[in-house]
Scaffold this motif. Sequence first.
Motif, PDB file in Angstrom:
ATOM      1  N   PRO A   1     -33.526  -4.864  -8.008  1.00 27.18           N
ATOM      2  CA  PRO A   1     -34.949  -4.994  -8.307  1.00 27.18           C
ATOM      3  C   PRO A   1     -35.830  -5.210  -7.081  1.00 27.18           C
ATOM      4  O   PRO A   1     -37.023  -5.459  -7.223  1.00 27.18           O
ATOM      5  CB  PRO A   1     -34.993  -6.238  -9.211  1.00 27.18           C
ATOM      6  CG  PRO A   1     -33.912  -7.116  -8.668  1.00 27.18           C
ATOM      7  CD  PRO A   1     -32.813  -6.155  -8.264  1.00 27.18           C
ATOM      8  N   PHE A   2     -35.256  -5.064  -5.893  1.00 26.14           N
ATOM      9  CA  PHE A   2     -36.044  -5.328  -4.699  1.00 26.14           C
ATOM     10  C   PHE A   2     -36.735  -4.063  -4.191  1.00 26.14           C
ATOM     11  O   PHE A   2     -36.252  -2.954  -4.408  1.00 26.14           O
ATOM     12  CB  PHE A   2     -35.147  -5.897  -3.594  1.00 26.14           C
ATOM     13  CG  PHE A   2     -34.395  -7.114  -4.039  1.00 26.14           C
ATOM     14  CD1 PHE A   2     -35.038  -8.326  -4.205  1.00 26.14           C
ATOM     15  CD2 PHE A   2     -33.037  -7.040  -4.327  1.00 26.14           C
ATOM     16  CE1 PHE A   2     -34.352  -9.449  -4.641  1.00 26.14           C
ATOM     17  CE2 PHE A   2     -32.338  -8.158  -4.761  1.00 26.14           C
ATOM     18  CZ  PHE A   2     -33.002  -9.368  -4.928  1.00 26.14           C
ATOM     19  N   CYS A   3     -37.819  -4.267  -3.526  1.00 21.34           N
ATOM     20  CA  CYS A   3     -38.563  -3.170  -2.901  1.00 21.34           C
ATOM     21  C   CYS A   3     -37.865  -2.784  -1.600  1.00 21.34           C
ATOM     22  O   CYS A   3     -37.450  -3.655  -0.835  1.00 21.34           O
ATOM     23  CB  CYS A   3     -39.988  -3.649  -2.610  1.00 21.34           C
ATOM     24  SG  CYS A   3     -40.963  -2.540  -1.587  1.00 21.34           S
ATOM     25  N   ASP A   4     -37.733  -1.487  -1.360  1.00 23.36           N
ATOM     26  CA  ASP A   4     -37.174  -1.023  -0.081  1.00 23.36           C
ATOM     27  C   ASP A   4     -38.174  -0.162   0.694  1.00 23.36           C
ATOM     28  O   ASP A   4     -37.805   0.490   1.658  1.00 23.36           O
ATOM     29  CB  ASP A   4     -35.868  -0.260  -0.306  1.00 23.36           C
ATOM     30  CG  ASP A   4     -36.065   1.078  -0.977  1.00 23.36           C
ATOM     31  OD1 ASP A   4     -37.206   1.401  -1.379  1.00 23.36           O
ATOM     32  OD2 ASP A   4     -35.069   1.810  -1.113  1.00 23.36           O
ATOM     33  N   GLY A   5     -39.422  -0.167   0.261  1.00 21.09           N
ATOM     34  CA  GLY A   5     -40.451   0.595   0.952  1.00 21.09           C
ATOM     35  C   GLY A   5     -40.625   2.004   0.422  1.00 21.09           C
ATOM     36  O   GLY A   5     -41.515   2.730   0.881  1.00 21.09           O
TER      37      GLY A   5
END
Length: 79
Positions: A53-57
């Motif tokens: 669920p994390f943003c990686d750009g």
Amino acid sequence: MADPHDQVTITPYRDGPLLVRGPFRLQDMQGRVIDVERETVALCRCGRSRVRPFCDGSHKLTRFRAPSAAERGREPDSG
Ligand code: FES
């Protein structure tokens, strides 16, 4: 009034992730804890991250667009 440092603050970044700051617990739908090594994390809201669920750009590459403020005209989903 509560100390803002004791609260979780979630900030939708314009055209980007949800920034979560504060004392929070992240878990999946089964209640399994998702390890987070920071007090601030960026959660993907564009759906294109490869580390959800994390943003990686990836939102930048896909030109994801969303306001920081709440959008009006639609009831929030309850899940
Ligand atoms: S919001 Fe950043 S990759 Fe989705």
